[in-house]
Design an enzyme around this catalytic site. Sequence first.
Site, mmCIF file in Angstrom:
data_model
loop_
_atom_site.group_PDB
_atom_site.id
_atom_site.type_symbol
_atom_site.label_atom_id
_atom_site.label_comp_id
_atom_site.label_asym_id
_atom_site.label_seq_id
_atom_site.Cartn_x
_atom_site.Cartn_y
_atom_site.Cartn_z
ATOM 1 N N HIS A 120 0.811 -1.214 0.000
ATOM 2 C CA HIS A 120 0.000 0.000 0.000
ATOM 3 C C HIS A 120 0.844 1.264 0.000
ATOM 4 O O HIS A 120 0.348 2.346 0.297
ATOM 5 C CB HIS A 120 -0.962 -0.014 1.196
ATOM 6 C CG HIS A 120 -1.972 -1.112 1.124
ATOM 7 N ND1 HIS A 120 -2.636 -1.624 2.216
ATOM 8 C CD2 HIS A 120 -2.424 -1.832 0.057
ATOM 9 C CE1 HIS A 120 -3.457 -2.587 1.831
ATOM 10 N NE2 HIS A 120 -3.344 -2.743 0.531
ATOM 11 N N CYS A 131 4.511 17.132 -12.509
ATOM 12 C CA CYS A 131 5.812 16.882 -13.145
ATOM 13 C C CYS A 131 6.501 15.623 -12.634
ATOM 14 O O CYS A 131 7.572 15.256 -13.108
ATOM 15 C CB CYS A 131 6.734 18.089 -12.954
ATOM 16 S SG CYS A 131 7.356 18.289 -11.260
#
Length: 239
Positions: A120, A131
């Site tokens: 997880h 970006c």
Amino acid sequence: MDQIKELQNLIESSHKIVFFTGAGISTESNIPDFRSTTGLYNQEYAYPPETILSHHFFISNTSEFYRFYRNKMIYTDALPNIAHQCIARLEDMGKCLGVITQNIDNLHQEAGSKHVIELHGTVYHNHCTTCNKEYSLEDILNKELVPLCNCGGIIKPDVILYEEALNEKDIDEALSMIMNADLLIVCGTSLSVYPAAGFLRYFKGEHLVLLNKTATPYDNQADLIIQDTLGHIFSQIHI
């Protein structure tokens, strides 16, 4: 046979142990779990935690997501406990193939475990959603409530939220580890979160052990079940 003695014998006779861990291994490091009576899912919030920790909520209500995330998901002062330490020692001894964890707290690594699959994700890695620049947890904590990248994009924790898929590479590695194990020890998880809990179906080894305070859906398949705190269990095991 005494349950602790049986667990001790299984660990001593096994050479390819895999640990599958959940929130219950970190509660004794003062990190709350989710589903116990005092867990996050039984506390009152403006929104259910399952909603707050979802992809759509992160996108649509980012400030509320980060308010909850900062208060309830980050525990920088937490230290590994005896269960984490015993698992790391077994890996050092060459008896443990590694750890598959549902936790995002990095405590296995802090204890010394080297082969850890974080199904997880982790709070310690973050990235810009525009970006893709990487940021540390310290970077996040030093920014405003909603952390922004230098490019202006929102920074997101590398934590798998509800509605998001697990990393394919992590899945493949976890399943390979489970299929190669001779002893699978499940620690501190109710085995109710999928798809992670379904990974146990791939275990074909000799012994399945469940260490958890409450019953799990896999109890009828286990060779050994100990319903106790992990700290109490591992304090009685000699490694």
